[in-house]
Scaffold this motif. Sequence first.
Motif, PDB file in Angstrom:
ATOM      1  N   HIS A  29       0.831  -1.213   0.000  1.00 41.73           N
ATOM      2  CA  HIS A  29       0.000   0.000   0.000  1.00 41.73           C
ATOM      3  C   HIS A  29       0.863   1.259   0.000  1.00 41.73           C
ATOM      4  N   SER A  30       1.882   1.276  -0.827  1.00 46.19           N
ATOM      5  CA  SER A  30       2.776   2.438  -0.873  1.00 46.19           C
ATOM      6  C   SER A  30       2.113   3.670  -1.459  1.00 46.19           C
ATOM      7  N   GLU A  31       0.953   3.494  -2.110  1.00 42.40           N
ATOM      8  CA  GLU A  31       0.285   4.638  -2.719  1.00 42.40           C
ATOM      9  C   GLU A  31      -0.473   5.492  -1.705  1.00 42.40           C
ATOM     10  N   ILE A  32      -0.630   5.026  -0.477  1.00 43.95           N
ATOM     11  CA  ILE A  32      -1.366   5.778   0.545  1.00 43.95           C
ATOM     12  C   ILE A  32      -0.532   6.978   0.981  1.00 43.95           C
ATOM     13  N   ASP A  33      -1.106   8.154   0.913  1.00 45.08           N
ATOM     14  CA  ASP A  33      -0.386   9.373   1.306  1.00 45.08           C
ATOM     15  C   ASP A  33      -0.060   9.345   2.800  1.00 45.08           C
ATOM     16  N   GLY A  34       1.156   9.687   3.133  1.00 38.25           N
ATOM     17  CA  GLY A  34       1.567   9.804   4.529  1.00 38.25           C
ATOM     18  C   GLY A  34       2.000   8.519   5.187  1.00 38.25           C
ATOM     19  N   ILE A  35       1.886   7.386   4.486  1.00 40.22           N
ATOM     20  CA  ILE A  35       2.245   6.118   5.127  1.00 40.22           C
ATOM     21  C   ILE A  35       3.751   6.013   5.387  1.00 40.22           C
ATOM     22  N   VAL A  36       4.552   6.576   4.493  1.00 36.51           N
ATOM     23  CA  VAL A  36       6.008   6.503   4.672  1.00 36.51           C
ATOM     24  C   VAL A  36       6.475   7.350   5.859  1.00 36.51           C
ATOM     25  N   PRO A  37       6.146   8.656   5.923  1.00 33.97           N
ATOM     26  CA  PRO A  37       6.605   9.432   7.084  1.00 33.97           C
ATOM     27  C   PRO A  37       6.033   8.945   8.408  1.00 33.97           C
ATOM     28  N   ASP A  38       4.783   8.456   8.404  1.00 36.43           N
ATOM     29  CA  ASP A  38       4.215   7.934   9.650  1.00 36.43           C
ATOM     30  C   ASP A  38       4.967   6.695  10.123  1.00 36.43           C
ATOM     31  N   SER A  39       5.281   5.809   9.187  1.00 40.92           N
ATOM     32  CA  SER A  39       6.022   4.597   9.540  1.00 40.92           C
ATOM     33  C   SER A  39       7.422   4.933  10.044  1.00 40.92           C
ATOM     34  N   MET A  40       8.067   5.904   9.408  1.00 40.59           N
ATOM     35  CA  MET A  40       9.400   6.309   9.832  1.00 40.59           C
ATOM     36  C   MET A  40       9.370   6.928  11.216  1.00 40.59           C
ATOM     37  N   GLN A  41       8.366   7.723  11.493  1.00 39.96           N
ATOM     38  CA  GLN A  41       8.240   8.349  12.807  1.00 39.96           C
ATOM     39  C   GLN A  41       8.085   7.299  13.901  1.00 39.96           C
ATOM     40  N   LEU A  42       7.238   6.286  13.636  1.00 39.69           N
ATOM     41  CA  LEU A  42       7.035   5.224  14.620  1.00 39.69           C
ATOM     42  C   LEU A  42       8.326   4.452  14.867  1.00 39.69           C
ATOM     43  N   CYS A  43       9.017   4.066  13.807  1.00 38.35           N
ATOM     44  CA  CYS A  43      10.257   3.301  13.959  1.00 38.35           C
ATOM     45  C   CYS A  43      11.327   4.095  14.682  1.00 38.35           C
ATOM     46  N   PHE A  44      11.437   5.366  14.351  1.00 37.78           N
ATOM     47  CA  PHE A  44      12.450   6.186  15.005  1.00 37.78           C
ATOM     48  C   PHE A  44      12.156   6.329  16.498  1.00 37.78           C
ATOM     49  N   ASN A  45      10.900   6.575  16.844  1.00 35.64           N
ATOM     50  CA  ASN A  45      10.539   6.724  18.256  1.00 35.64           C
ATOM     51  C   ASN A  45      10.839   5.446  19.040  1.00 35.64           C
TER      52      ASN A  45
END
Length: 500
Positions: A29-45
């Motif tokens: 589901h890479s076409e969903i807007d915002g999925i990449v930055p949200d996932s990165m934020q979770l992993c970083f935290n």
Amino acid sequence: MADTVASPAADQNTQVKVLQAIPPILSAHSEIDGIVPDSMQLCFNLSETAKFPIVNSIAAATLRQIVLHVYEHIPLEDHAPTAVDDAAHVVDRATRDAVALFRDMAMLAAGEHGVFWRVAVVPKATCLELIESVLAAEWKLFKKNEQLLGILKDRVCPLLMRSFSDKADFALNVRLMRLINVIVKQFHDVLVMECEIFLSLHVKLLESDHGNSWMRVLVVESIKALSSTEGFLRSIFLAYDAQTGSAKVFADLLGAVGRVLIVEKQAVLIIPREVLESPGASNAAAVIDVGKEQVNLSNSLMKVACLEQLEKTDAPSIPENYLTALCIQCIISHLLTRLQSAIPQSPSATIIPESPISPSLPTTNTQQHQPIQQDELILALEMSTAAFPIILSTLTILLIGNTDAEIYKSSLRSCVSYTTLLGLLGLVQQRNILLETLCRMGTPADTLLSFDASAAIREVAQFSPAAAQNLTTRFNHALHGKPERGCCSMSNFDAIGKRA
């Protein structure tokens, strides 16, 4: 959901399962807007705040996987979008995300706030490590995409040049050297000025009298990695040394490594082995004290190179002769191998037996010749001529210095290989100097007592053709111009050549 998973109250199994689910969700589901930055934020935290070590490790690895995922979905060829082309729309958005993410990583590494990546602060070491991973995996994309290349040139390179002011941080400098290594290796043809500065920085760090010993190790490890890359030294010579008015980067790098070898073991290499073993040397207490120490490779290995120790915050314990071994490998093994690869090969070439630190070089049948390009032959001649003083000086120092049997034998094998190399190129003068130097080294020990080794070492340390000739002159002077029995003169070699 993200706040709940990253909260201290969340259990370990839940956090691990969520992290494991992120990569397949992104792929589907890479076409969903915002999925990449949200996932990165979770992993970083989770990588920074999770109370379970295994969660920290998995989160950091997943974050790196997400970043690489962003760039893997961008084609190398430009895809012109149209109003009805959904695939082009997806590609266009993926490219925008990739550019925005790379800009954010550069900004966060510089202490600025990011926009795409929804975090306020990311450790500089983390940003550098992610940038290095992306460039190492997707360097072809960066060379094709003007926006990504522009960010690399205008933001990342200046950041790296400024970052070496803090030389006390081992973890940061490891990442800096790794990133510079990737940039120089993959982008020296498009970032010519920036890579010249980086390579000159290598020379400056090696010649500096201050700083930590591990910093020199990092620099020489970087040079070793670059010089072992097929075609790199050739490209560097073409880009800089072969250009009129340009810096002699190729010669400066090799000269700096050679000087490190001398500086590290000056007290040992300054007294020839024959002098230490001669009866007359036993009267000098200072000479005996020096003779107790010997350059050897028995304790020169590290299980993991310093450049690979990303998990360390402090510098590891470095074996005594590790830096010496690195310098020898850089100059003798890798340099001779790359010079040999620059020579057009004959189909009837044969190989000299290989040694631990000296490469195999071909000998060709003079009855069969393969057509070669004139430019390639000229390049091989110019590179070999530029490297000759450095290689000759290094081999001479290793052969006359107080080194162990392994280094001595490998240096002799390298001399054989190097003589073959010079002969293939038709560099008669350089070949004769090398052969004469070898012959003079076979003289009796009492003769060498009159040889001013200290002055000779200082001269060859300058790595100049004049210094190489001066070394030969000093040997001749020690012999009063008369070769000893069993020692060859250059007239013997000339006669042998004529009879052949």
